[in-house]
Scaffold this motif. Structure first.
Motif, PDB file in Angstrom:
ATOM      1  N   LYS A   3     102.020  13.331  60.164  1.00 20.28           N
ATOM      2  CA  LYS A   3     102.449  12.586  58.981  1.00 20.28           C
ATOM      3  C   LYS A   3     103.949  12.765  58.839  1.00 20.28           C
ATOM      4  O   LYS A   3     104.437  13.899  58.824  1.00 20.28           O
ATOM      5  N   TYR A  39     102.027   7.514  59.614  1.00 17.18           N
ATOM      6  CA  TYR A  39     101.013   8.339  60.247  1.00 17.18           C
ATOM      7  C   TYR A  39     100.807   7.868  61.679  1.00 17.18           C
ATOM      8  O   TYR A  39     100.972   6.691  61.985  1.00 17.18           O
ATOM      9  N   THR A  61     106.303   6.743  54.217  1.00 14.11           N
ATOM     10  CA  THR A  61     105.372   7.664  54.873  1.00 14.11           C
ATOM     11  C   THR A  61     104.706   6.938  56.032  1.00 14.11           C
ATOM     12  O   THR A  61     104.257   5.802  55.886  1.00 14.11           O
ATOM     13  N   ILE A 111      98.487  16.588  60.622  1.00 14.92           N
ATOM     14  CA  ILE A 111      97.555  16.105  59.607  1.00 14.92           C
ATOM     15  C   ILE A 111      96.200  15.878  60.253  1.00 14.92           C
ATOM     16  O   ILE A 111      96.107  15.462  61.419  1.00 14.92           O
ATOM     17  N   ASP A 112      95.164  16.178  59.504  1.00 11.60           N
ATOM     18  CA  ASP A 112      93.811  15.885  59.954  1.00 11.60           C
ATOM     19  C   ASP A 112      93.634  14.374  59.967  1.00 11.60           C
ATOM     20  O   ASP A 112      93.931  13.707  58.955  1.00 11.60           O
ATOM     21  N   TYR A 169      97.021  16.101  68.568  1.00 11.92           N
ATOM     22  CA  TYR A 169      97.114  16.156  67.109  1.00 11.92           C
ATOM     23  C   TYR A 169      97.827  14.921  66.560  1.00 11.92           C
ATOM     24  O   TYR A 169      98.550  14.210  67.268  1.00 11.92           O
ATOM     25  N   TYR A 170      97.610  14.699  65.279  1.00 13.20           N
ATOM     26  CA  TYR A 170      98.226  13.589  64.550  1.00 13.20           C
ATOM     27  C   TYR A 170      99.310  14.139  63.632  1.00 13.20           C
ATOM     28  O   TYR A 170      99.284  15.322  63.257  1.00 13.20           O
ATOM     29  N   ALA A 225      91.212  12.658  59.492  1.00  9.37           N
ATOM     30  CA  ALA A 225      90.349  12.219  58.398  1.00  9.37           C
ATOM     31  C   ALA A 225      91.138  11.976  57.116  1.00  9.37           C
ATOM     32  O   ALA A 225      90.672  11.273  56.207  1.00  9.37           O
ATOM     33  N   ASP A 226      92.344  12.562  57.031  1.00  9.25           N
ATOM     34  CA  ASP A 226      93.166  12.419  55.826  1.00  9.25           C
ATOM     35  C   ASP A 226      94.141  11.252  55.916  1.00  9.25           C
ATOM     36  O   ASP A 226      94.910  11.010  54.978  1.00  9.25           O
ATOM     37  N   ILE A 227      94.136  10.531  57.037  1.00 10.16           N
ATOM     38  CA  ILE A 227      95.013   9.372  57.172  1.00 10.16           C
ATOM     39  C   ILE A 227      94.407   8.207  56.397  1.00 10.16           C
ATOM     40  O   ILE A 227      93.223   7.900  56.570  1.00 10.16           O
ATOM     41  N   PRO A 228      95.162   7.572  55.524  1.00  8.32           N
ATOM     42  CA  PRO A 228      94.616   6.464  54.738  1.00  8.32           C
ATOM     43  C   PRO A 228      94.069   5.350  55.633  1.00  8.32           C
ATOM     44  O   PRO A 228      94.591   5.092  56.719  1.00  8.32           O
TER      45      PRO A 228
END
Length: 486
Positions: A244, A339, A337, A288-289, A241-242, A291-294
Protein backbone atom coordinates in the motif's frame (compact mmCIF):
# COMPACT_ATOMS: atom_id res chain seq x y z
CA UNK A 1 -6.87 28.63 -17.43
CA UNK A 2 -8.00 28.48 -13.81
CA UNK A 3 -5.07 28.12 -11.39
CA UNK A 4 -7.19 28.21 -8.22
CA UNK A 5 -6.84 24.47 -7.76
CA UNK A 6 -4.88 21.97 -9.81
CA UNK A 7 -5.70 18.39 -8.72
CA UNK A 8 -2.49 16.37 -9.08
CA UNK A 9 -1.36 12.96 -8.01
CA UNK A 10 2.15 12.07 -6.88
CA UNK A 11 2.96 10.36 -10.19
CA UNK A 12 1.54 13.19 -12.25
CA UNK A 13 3.54 15.69 -10.24
CA UNK A 14 6.80 13.83 -10.81
CA UNK A 15 6.14 12.97 -14.45
CA UNK A 16 4.54 16.21 -15.53
CA UNK A 17 7.37 18.25 -14.06
CA UNK A 18 9.41 16.94 -16.96
CA UNK A 19 7.30 18.80 -19.49
CA UNK A 20 9.63 21.75 -19.15
CA UNK A 21 8.74 23.52 -15.94
CA UNK A 22 12.09 25.27 -15.73
CA UNK A 23 12.75 28.98 -15.92
CA UNK A 24 15.76 30.86 -17.20
CA UNK A 25 19.04 29.48 -18.40
CA UNK A 26 22.04 28.01 -16.62
CA UNK A 27 25.59 29.16 -17.26
CA UNK A 28 27.98 26.65 -18.77
CA UNK A 29 31.25 25.71 -17.13
CA UNK A 30 33.69 22.84 -17.37
CA UNK A 31 32.73 19.18 -17.48
CA UNK A 32 30.96 16.85 -19.88
CA UNK A 33 28.15 18.30 -21.93
CA UNK A 34 24.59 17.97 -20.63
CA UNK A 35 23.26 18.37 -24.17
CA UNK A 36 22.51 15.27 -26.26
CA UNK A 37 24.17 15.19 -29.68
CA UNK A 38 22.24 17.10 -32.31
CA UNK A 39 22.40 14.18 -34.71
CA UNK A 40 23.72 10.71 -34.00
CA UNK A 41 26.42 9.58 -36.43
CA UNK A 42 25.84 6.46 -38.51
CA UNK A 43 28.71 4.62 -36.84
CA UNK A 44 31.98 3.26 -38.18
CA UNK A 45 33.25 0.25 -40.08
CA UNK A 46 35.68 -1.65 -37.85
CA UNK A 47 38.68 -3.77 -38.80
CA UNK A 48 36.44 -6.83 -39.24
CA UNK A 49 34.34 -4.98 -41.80
CA UNK A 50 31.33 -4.67 -39.49
CA UNK A 51 29.39 -1.49 -38.95
CA UNK A 52 29.43 -0.48 -35.27
CA UNK A 53 26.83 2.00 -34.10
CA UNK A 54 27.58 4.75 -31.57
CA UNK A 55 26.27 4.57 -28.02
CA UNK A 56 24.51 7.13 -25.84
CA UNK A 57 23.17 6.80 -22.33
CA UNK A 58 19.52 7.34 -21.39
CA UNK A 59 19.74 11.10 -20.93
CA UNK A 60 22.25 11.77 -23.71
CA UNK A 61 24.99 13.32 -21.55
CA UNK A 62 27.36 10.37 -22.14
CA UNK A 63 28.30 9.24 -25.65
CA UNK A 64 30.94 7.11 -27.32
CA UNK A 65 31.86 5.38 -30.57
CA UNK A 66 33.14 1.88 -29.76
CA UNK A 67 35.21 -0.11 -32.24
CA UNK A 68 33.23 -3.24 -31.43
CA UNK A 69 30.09 -4.39 -29.63
CA UNK A 70 29.69 -7.75 -27.93
CA UNK A 71 26.34 -9.30 -27.06
CA UNK A 72 27.27 -12.87 -26.04
CA UNK A 73 24.52 -15.49 -26.22
CA UNK A 74 25.75 -17.31 -23.13
CA UNK A 75 28.49 -17.25 -20.49
CA UNK A 76 30.86 -19.54 -22.39
CA UNK A 77 30.76 -17.23 -25.40
CA UNK A 78 31.61 -14.29 -23.14
CA UNK A 79 34.62 -16.14 -21.73
CA UNK A 80 35.80 -17.05 -25.24
CA UNK A 81 35.58 -13.41 -26.30
CA UNK A 82 37.64 -12.22 -23.33
CA UNK A 83 40.27 -14.88 -24.01
CA UNK A 84 40.42 -13.90 -27.66
CA UNK A 85 41.40 -10.37 -26.66
CA UNK A 86 44.17 -11.77 -24.47
CA UNK A 87 45.40 -14.00 -27.29
CA UNK A 88 45.42 -11.07 -29.68
CA UNK A 89 47.38 -9.00 -27.18
CA UNK A 90 50.15 -11.61 -27.01
CA UNK A 91 50.66 -11.27 -30.75
CA UNK A 92 50.13 -7.52 -30.92
CA UNK A 93 51.78 -5.44 -28.24
CA UNK A 94 49.84 -2.34 -29.32
CA UNK A 95 46.63 -4.03 -28.15
CA UNK A 96 47.62 -4.47 -24.52
CA UNK A 97 45.40 -1.59 -23.39
CA UNK A 98 42.29 -2.96 -25.06
CA UNK A 99 39.29 -1.76 -23.03
CA UNK A 100 36.09 -3.71 -22.43
CA UNK A 101 33.25 -1.86 -20.76
CA UNK A 102 29.89 -3.32 -19.75
CA UNK A 103 26.67 -1.50 -20.48
CA UNK A 104 23.22 -2.21 -19.10
CA UNK A 105 20.27 0.07 -19.68
CA UNK A 106 22.38 3.25 -19.81
CA UNK A 107 20.99 4.80 -16.62
CA UNK A 108 24.36 6.00 -15.34
CA UNK A 109 25.05 9.70 -15.76
CA UNK A 110 28.76 9.53 -14.90
CA UNK A 111 31.37 8.30 -17.36
CA UNK A 112 31.32 4.65 -16.28
CA UNK A 113 30.45 3.21 -19.70
CA UNK A 114 32.06 5.17 -22.58
CA UNK A 115 34.90 3.48 -24.43
CA UNK A 116 36.33 3.76 -27.93
CA UNK A 117 37.09 0.03 -27.94
CA UNK A 118 34.70 -2.79 -26.91
CA UNK A 119 31.23 -2.23 -25.48
CA UNK A 120 29.80 -5.35 -23.85
CA UNK A 121 26.08 -5.95 -23.28
CA UNK A 122 24.76 -8.86 -21.23
CA UNK A 123 21.24 -8.41 -22.57
CA UNK A 124 21.09 -12.08 -23.60
CA UNK A 125 22.27 -13.31 -20.21
CA UNK A 126 18.96 -12.80 -18.47
CA UNK A 127 16.35 -14.57 -16.43
CA UNK A 128 16.32 -16.50 -13.16
CA UNK A 129 17.13 -20.11 -12.36
CA UNK A 130 17.75 -22.45 -9.42
CA UNK A 131 14.74 -21.03 -7.62
CA UNK A 132 14.63 -22.50 -4.11
CA UNK A 133 11.34 -21.91 -2.22
CA UNK A 134 12.80 -23.42 0.96
CA UNK A 135 15.75 -21.04 1.26
CA UNK A 136 13.89 -18.27 -0.62
CA UNK A 137 16.85 -17.83 -2.95
CA UNK A 138 17.23 -17.62 -6.72
CA UNK A 139 20.05 -17.11 -9.22
CA UNK A 140 19.75 -13.99 -11.36
CA UNK A 141 21.62 -13.45 -14.62
CA UNK A 142 23.23 -10.02 -14.77
CA UNK A 143 21.42 -8.88 -17.92
CA UNK A 144 17.99 -9.24 -16.31
CA UNK A 145 16.08 -5.96 -16.06
CA UNK A 146 14.82 -5.18 -12.57
CA UNK A 147 11.33 -4.68 -13.96
CA UNK A 148 11.34 -8.25 -15.27
CA UNK A 149 12.94 -9.65 -12.13
CA UNK A 150 9.96 -8.75 -9.98
CA UNK A 151 7.53 -10.37 -12.41
CA UNK A 152 9.59 -13.56 -12.76
CA UNK A 153 9.94 -14.01 -9.00
CA UNK A 154 6.20 -13.45 -8.54
CA UNK A 155 5.55 -16.51 -10.69
CA UNK A 156 7.33 -18.52 -7.98
CA UNK A 157 5.41 -16.83 -5.14
CA UNK A 158 8.47 -14.71 -4.31
CA UNK A 159 9.26 -10.97 -4.25
CA UNK A 160 12.37 -8.86 -4.14
CA UNK A 161 13.06 -7.66 -0.60
CA UNK A 162 13.27 -4.14 -1.97
CA UNK A 163 13.57 -2.39 -5.33
CA UNK A 164 14.57 0.99 -6.67
CA UNK A 165 11.91 3.39 -7.92
CA UNK A 166 13.38 3.23 -11.45
CA UNK A 167 13.33 -0.43 -12.44
CA UNK A 168 14.60 -0.33 -16.02
CA UNK A 169 18.20 -1.00 -14.95
CA UNK A 170 19.94 -4.28 -15.62
CA UNK A 171 20.60 -6.29 -12.47
CA UNK A 172 24.37 -6.29 -13.06
CA UNK A 173 24.45 -2.52 -13.40
CA UNK A 174 22.34 -2.10 -10.27
CA UNK A 175 24.84 -4.17 -8.28
CA UNK A 176 27.82 -2.34 -9.80
CA UNK A 177 26.60 1.03 -8.47
CA UNK A 178 24.70 0.12 -5.25
CA UNK A 179 21.31 0.95 -6.74
CA UNK A 180 18.80 1.24 -3.90
CA UNK A 181 15.27 1.90 -2.83
CA UNK A 182 14.32 3.27 0.57
CA UNK A 183 13.71 1.92 4.07
CA UNK A 184 15.30 2.30 7.48
CA UNK A 185 15.92 -1.44 7.73
CA UNK A 186 16.50 -2.12 4.04
CA UNK A 187 19.81 -1.93 2.22
CA UNK A 188 20.70 -1.57 -1.44
CA UNK A 189 19.97 -4.30 -3.99
CA UNK A 190 23.54 -5.52 -3.46
CA UNK A 191 22.67 -6.51 0.11
CA UNK A 192 20.23 -9.12 -1.22
CA UNK A 193 23.10 -11.14 -2.69
CA UNK A 194 24.59 -14.22 -1.05
CA UNK A 195 26.92 -15.27 -3.90
CA UNK A 196 28.45 -13.67 -7.01
CA UNK A 197 30.01 -15.06 -10.16
CA UNK A 198 32.59 -12.99 -12.08
CA UNK A 199 34.46 -13.46 -15.34
CA UNK A 200 37.95 -12.05 -14.76
CA UNK A 201 40.35 -10.57 -17.31
CA UNK A 202 41.87 -13.98 -18.03
CA UNK A 203 38.49 -15.28 -19.13
CA UNK A 204 38.07 -17.50 -16.07
CA UNK A 205 35.10 -17.73 -13.71
CA UNK A 206 35.67 -16.71 -10.10
CA UNK A 207 32.94 -17.25 -7.50
CA UNK A 208 32.63 -15.56 -4.15
CA UNK A 209 30.45 -15.14 -1.08
CA UNK A 210 30.79 -13.63 2.38
CA UNK A 211 32.53 -16.81 3.56
CA UNK A 212 34.38 -17.81 0.37
CA UNK A 213 36.72 -15.40 -1.41
CA UNK A 214 35.23 -12.70 0.79
CA UNK A 215 37.45 -9.85 -0.40
CA UNK A 216 36.04 -10.20 -3.91
CA UNK A 217 32.52 -10.41 -2.47
CA UNK A 218 32.81 -7.17 -0.51
CA UNK A 219 34.56 -5.41 -3.38
CA UNK A 220 32.04 -6.83 -5.85
CA UNK A 221 28.95 -5.42 -4.14
CA UNK A 222 29.78 -2.04 -5.70
CA UNK A 223 32.20 -3.13 -8.42
CA UNK A 224 31.84 -0.36 -11.06
CA UNK A 225 32.46 -3.00 -13.72
CA UNK A 226 36.14 -2.67 -12.82
CA UNK A 227 36.69 -6.18 -11.45
CA UNK A 228 35.62 -8.06 -14.55
CA UNK A 229 32.12 -9.04 -15.62
CA UNK A 230 29.49 -10.01 -13.08
CA UNK A 231 27.56 -12.71 -14.92
CA UNK A 232 25.23 -14.07 -12.24
CA UNK A 233 24.39 -13.71 -8.55
CA UNK A 234 22.31 -15.58 -5.99
CA UNK A 235 19.85 -13.40 -4.11
CA UNK A 236 17.65 -13.66 -1.03
CA UNK A 237 13.96 -12.93 -1.53
CA UNK A 238 10.74 -12.53 0.43
CA UNK A 239 7.54 -14.47 0.06
CA UNK A 240 5.38 -12.64 -2.51
CA UNK A 241 3.69 -9.64 -0.90
CA UNK A 242 1.42 -6.70 -1.70
CA UNK A 243 2.03 -3.05 -0.89
CA UNK A 244 0.00 0.00 0.00
CA UNK A 245 1.45 3.34 -1.02
CA UNK A 246 0.14 6.61 0.40
CA UNK A 247 1.39 10.02 -0.68
CA UNK A 248 0.46 13.46 0.58
CA UNK A 249 1.70 17.03 0.48
CA UNK A 250 2.90 18.81 3.59
CA UNK A 251 4.86 21.93 4.38
CA UNK A 252 8.62 21.83 3.95
CA UNK A 253 9.00 22.64 7.64
CA UNK A 254 6.81 19.71 8.69
CA UNK A 255 8.47 17.34 6.23
CA UNK A 256 11.95 18.06 7.53
CA UNK A 257 10.90 17.97 11.18
CA UNK A 258 9.04 14.64 10.86
CA UNK A 259 11.47 12.86 8.53
CA UNK A 260 12.90 10.47 11.14
CA UNK A 261 9.49 9.90 12.73
CA UNK A 262 7.88 8.91 9.42
CA UNK A 263 10.92 6.79 8.52
CA UNK A 264 10.42 4.79 11.72
CA UNK A 265 6.68 4.37 11.18
CA UNK A 266 6.83 2.82 7.72
CA UNK A 267 8.64 0.00 5.92
CA UNK A 268 9.54 2.50 3.18
CA UNK A 269 9.48 6.29 3.40
CA UNK A 270 10.80 8.93 1.03
CA UNK A 271 10.36 12.64 0.43
CA UNK A 272 10.19 14.82 -2.65
CA UNK A 273 11.09 18.41 -1.86
CA UNK A 274 9.95 21.04 -4.37
CA UNK A 275 12.58 23.77 -4.95
CA UNK A 276 11.32 27.36 -4.65
CA UNK A 277 8.20 26.20 -2.82
CA UNK A 278 7.06 25.77 0.75
CA UNK A 279 6.02 22.18 0.18
CA UNK A 280 7.29 18.62 0.34
CA UNK A 281 5.66 15.38 -0.82
CA UNK A 282 5.76 12.42 1.57
CA UNK A 283 5.48 8.86 0.25
CA UNK A 284 4.94 5.97 2.68
CA UNK A 285 4.82 2.32 1.58
CA UNK A 286 3.93 -0.68 3.72
CA UNK A 287 3.08 -4.34 3.25
CA UNK A 288 -0.63 -5.08 3.24
CA UNK A 289 -2.75 -8.19 3.43
CA UNK A 290 -4.40 -8.61 0.02
CA UNK A 291 -7.69 -9.18 1.85
CA UNK A 292 -7.48 -5.56 3.05
CA UNK A 293 -7.20 -4.11 -0.47
CA UNK A 294 -10.46 -2.36 -1.39
CA UNK A 295 -12.55 -4.08 -4.04
CA UNK A 296 -12.56 -0.78 -5.91
CA UNK A 297 -9.26 0.99 -5.17
CA UNK A 298 -9.44 4.80 -5.28
CA UNK A 299 -8.90 6.34 -8.69
CA UNK A 300 -5.95 8.62 -9.37
CA UNK A 301 -6.65 12.35 -9.52
CA UNK A 302 -7.06 14.16 -12.80
CA UNK A 303 -4.59 14.72 -15.64
CA UNK A 304 -2.14 17.55 -14.93
CA UNK A 305 -0.19 17.70 -18.19
CA UNK A 306 -1.89 20.77 -19.64
CA UNK A 307 -1.75 22.57 -16.30
CA UNK A 308 2.01 22.07 -16.07
CA UNK A 309 2.54 23.07 -19.69
CA UNK A 310 0.81 26.35 -18.95
CA UNK A 311 2.73 26.82 -15.71
CA UNK A 312 5.96 26.12 -17.55
CA UNK A 313 5.24 28.71 -20.21
CA UNK A 314 4.38 31.31 -17.60
CA UNK A 315 7.56 30.62 -15.63
CA UNK A 316 9.71 30.80 -18.76
CA UNK A 317 8.43 34.28 -19.51
CA UNK A 318 7.94 35.46 -15.93
CA UNK A 319 10.70 33.84 -13.85
CA UNK A 320 10.05 36.24 -10.96
CA UNK A 321 6.73 34.39 -10.48
CA UNK A 322 8.42 31.00 -10.15
CA UNK A 323 7.96 30.55 -6.41
CA UNK A 324 4.35 31.73 -6.44
CA UNK A 325 3.41 29.43 -9.31
CA UNK A 326 5.18 26.37 -7.92
CA UNK A 327 3.54 26.90 -4.54
CA UNK A 328 0.19 27.25 -6.25
CA UNK A 329 0.63 23.99 -8.13
CA UNK A 330 2.01 22.12 -5.10
CA UNK A 331 -0.83 23.34 -2.91
CA UNK A 332 -3.27 21.58 -5.22
CA UNK A 333 -1.71 18.12 -4.89
CA UNK A 334 -4.25 15.79 -3.34
CA UNK A 335 -3.46 12.74 -1.18
CA UNK A 336 -3.37 9.48 -3.10
CA UNK A 337 -3.39 5.81 -2.11
CA UNK A 338 -2.40 2.94 -4.39
CA UNK A 339 -2.34 -0.82 -3.94
CA UNK A 340 -0.60 -3.55 -5.87
CA UNK A 341 1.93 -6.36 -6.13
CA UNK A 342 5.30 -5.39 -4.69
CA UNK A 343 7.02 -4.87 -8.04
CA UNK A 344 4.09 -2.84 -9.37
CA UNK A 345 4.26 -0.32 -6.54
CA UNK A 346 8.06 -0.02 -6.39
CA UNK A 347 8.55 0.85 -10.06
CA UNK A 348 7.77 4.31 -11.40
CA UNK A 349 7.64 5.24 -15.06
CA UNK A 350 10.32 7.85 -15.78
CA UNK A 351 9.94 8.80 -19.43
CA UNK A 352 11.00 12.40 -18.83
CA UNK A 353 14.75 12.61 -19.45
CA UNK A 354 17.03 14.18 -16.84
CA UNK A 355 20.58 14.24 -15.50
CA UNK A 356 21.21 13.55 -11.85
CA UNK A 357 23.59 14.06 -8.94
CA UNK A 358 23.16 11.95 -5.80
CA UNK A 359 25.13 11.92 -2.58
CA UNK A 360 24.49 9.93 0.58
CA UNK A 361 25.13 11.63 3.92
CA UNK A 362 24.88 10.06 7.39
CA UNK A 363 21.23 9.43 8.21
CA UNK A 364 21.21 11.61 11.30
CA UNK A 365 22.18 14.78 9.38
CA UNK A 366 20.12 14.08 6.26
CA UNK A 367 17.23 16.50 6.85
CA UNK A 368 19.67 19.24 7.86
CA UNK A 369 21.64 18.75 4.63
CA UNK A 370 18.46 18.80 2.54
CA UNK A 371 17.28 21.98 4.28
CA UNK A 372 20.56 23.72 3.41
CA UNK A 373 20.28 22.64 -0.23
CA UNK A 374 16.74 24.00 -0.50
CA UNK A 375 17.77 27.26 1.18
CA UNK A 376 20.75 27.60 -1.19
CA UNK A 377 18.55 27.14 -4.25
CA UNK A 378 16.29 29.93 -3.02
CA UNK A 379 19.12 32.23 -1.93
CA UNK A 380 21.01 31.90 -5.24
CA UNK A 381 17.77 31.88 -7.22
CA UNK A 382 18.88 28.77 -9.13
CA UNK A 383 16.33 28.20 -11.90
CA UNK A 384 15.32 24.62 -11.12
CA UNK A 385 11.98 23.18 -10.05
CA UNK A 386 12.60 19.44 -10.56
CA UNK A 387 11.68 17.65 -7.28
CA UNK A 388 14.58 16.61 -5.03
CA UNK A 389 14.24 13.00 -3.89
CA UNK A 390 15.42 12.02 -0.40
CA UNK A 391 15.52 8.45 0.95
CA UNK A 392 16.75 6.53 3.99
CA UNK A 393 18.90 3.43 3.31
CA UNK A 394 20.37 0.90 5.75
CA UNK A 395 24.16 0.58 5.92
CA UNK A 396 26.13 -2.36 4.49
CA UNK A 397 29.65 -3.80 4.29
CA UNK A 398 30.50 -3.36 0.59
CA UNK A 399 33.74 -1.44 0.32
CA UNK A 400 32.79 1.24 -2.20
CA UNK A 401 29.12 1.44 -1.23
CA UNK A 402 27.88 4.93 -0.28
CA UNK A 403 26.30 3.11 2.70
CA UNK A 404 29.48 1.41 3.88
CA UNK A 405 29.11 0.78 7.63
CA UNK A 406 26.69 3.63 8.19
CA UNK A 407 22.98 4.20 7.62
CA UNK A 408 22.48 6.77 4.92
CA UNK A 409 20.20 9.55 3.72
CA UNK A 410 20.44 9.75 -0.07
CA UNK A 411 19.60 13.05 -1.72
CA UNK A 412 19.03 13.02 -5.48
CA UNK A 413 19.05 16.29 -7.41
CA UNK A 414 17.93 16.40 -11.05
CA UNK A 415 17.72 18.75 -13.97
CA UNK A 416 16.05 18.15 -17.32
CA UNK A 417 18.29 16.61 -19.95
CA UNK A 418 18.06 19.61 -22.29
CA UNK A 419 18.98 22.11 -19.57
CA UNK A 420 22.52 22.71 -18.40
CA UNK A 421 22.88 21.22 -14.92
CA UNK A 422 26.34 22.56 -14.08
CA UNK A 423 25.54 25.76 -12.17
CA UNK A 424 22.95 23.93 -10.08
CA UNK A 425 25.16 20.96 -9.24
CA UNK A 426 28.22 23.15 -8.65
CA UNK A 427 26.27 25.13 -6.06
CA UNK A 428 25.06 22.13 -4.07
CA UNK A 429 27.94 19.65 -4.31
CA UNK A 430 30.03 21.45 -1.65
CA UNK A 431 27.05 21.16 0.71
CA UNK A 432 27.22 17.39 0.35
CA UNK A 433 30.94 17.50 1.15
CA UNK A 434 30.24 19.57 4.25
CA UNK A 435 28.00 16.78 5.58
CA UNK A 436 30.51 13.99 4.78
CA UNK A 437 28.59 12.91 1.71
CA UNK A 438 29.60 10.01 -0.52
CA UNK A 439 28.64 10.19 -4.20
CA UNK A 440 26.60 7.65 -6.08
CA UNK A 441 29.14 6.26 -8.56
CA UNK A 442 26.65 6.23 -11.42
CA UNK A 443 25.57 9.85 -10.94
CA UNK A 444 27.35 13.10 -11.75
CA UNK A 445 30.07 14.21 -9.33
CA UNK A 446 33.45 15.97 -9.58
CA UNK A 447 35.60 14.03 -7.09
CA UNK A 448 39.00 12.61 -8.02
CA UNK A 449 40.72 9.48 -6.70
CA UNK A 450 42.31 11.17 -3.67
CA UNK A 451 39.03 12.76 -2.62
CA UNK A 452 37.15 9.49 -3.06
CA UNK A 453 39.76 7.55 -1.11
CA UNK A 454 39.23 9.94 1.80
CA UNK A 455 35.53 9.01 1.84
CA UNK A 456 35.86 5.26 1.35
CA UNK A 457 38.19 3.70 3.91
CA UNK A 458 38.48 0.42 1.97
CA UNK A 459 39.37 2.22 -1.27
CA UNK A 460 42.90 0.82 -1.40
CA UNK A 461 41.63 -2.67 -0.61
CA UNK A 462 39.29 -2.42 -3.58
CA UNK A 463 42.22 -1.44 -5.80
CA UNK A 464 44.15 -4.54 -4.69
CA UNK A 465 41.26 -6.82 -5.67
CA UNK A 466 40.92 -4.95 -8.95
CA UNK A 467 44.60 -5.55 -9.71
CA UNK A 468 44.21 -9.27 -8.98
CA UNK A 469 41.14 -9.63 -11.19
CA UNK A 470 42.38 -7.41 -14.02
CA UNK A 471 46.17 -6.80 -13.99
CA UNK A 472 46.23 -5.09 -17.40
CA UNK A 473 43.25 -2.82 -16.79
CA UNK A 474 41.09 -4.43 -19.47
CA UNK A 475 37.88 -3.33 -17.75
CA UNK A 476 38.86 0.29 -17.18
CA UNK A 477 38.12 3.39 -19.21
CA UNK A 478 39.38 6.97 -18.89
CA UNK A 479 36.75 7.88 -16.29
CA UNK A 480 37.60 4.93 -14.04
CA UNK A 481 41.34 5.49 -14.39
CA UNK A 482 40.75 9.04 -13.14
CA UNK A 483 38.35 8.22 -10.30
CA UNK A 484 40.29 5.16 -9.12
CA UNK A 485 43.72 6.69 -9.67
CA UNK A 486 44.94 3.79 -11.81
Amino acid sequence: MNFDRIPLSRRQLLKSAGLGMLAGSVATNSGCSSQPPAKAPVGIINSAGKRVLPWSNWSGNQNCQPMDRWVPRHEDQLLEAIRSVNHSSVNNSSNTSHSIRCVGSGHSFSGLVPTDQTLLSLARLRGIENVNPETMEADVWAGTRLSQLGKKLWQHDMSMINLSDIDTQAFGGAVATSTHGTGKNLGSISTHMTQMRFANAAGDIVECSASNNSDLFYAGGNNLGALGVLTKARIKTDKAYYLKEHSWMMSEEEGLARAAELRDQHRHYEMFALPHSDYMLGVAIDKIDPADIPAEPPANSGDAYEAFRTLSNVIDYLPFMRSWLVNLGAGGVEPETRYGKSWEIFGNLRDILFNEMEYTVPAEVGPQCLAEILATIKKKNIPVVFPIEARYVKGDDFWLSPFYQRDGFSISCHNFHDKDYKEYFAAIEPIFWKYDGRPHWGKIHTLNAAELAARYERFDDFLKVRQEMDPQGRFLNAHLRHTLGV
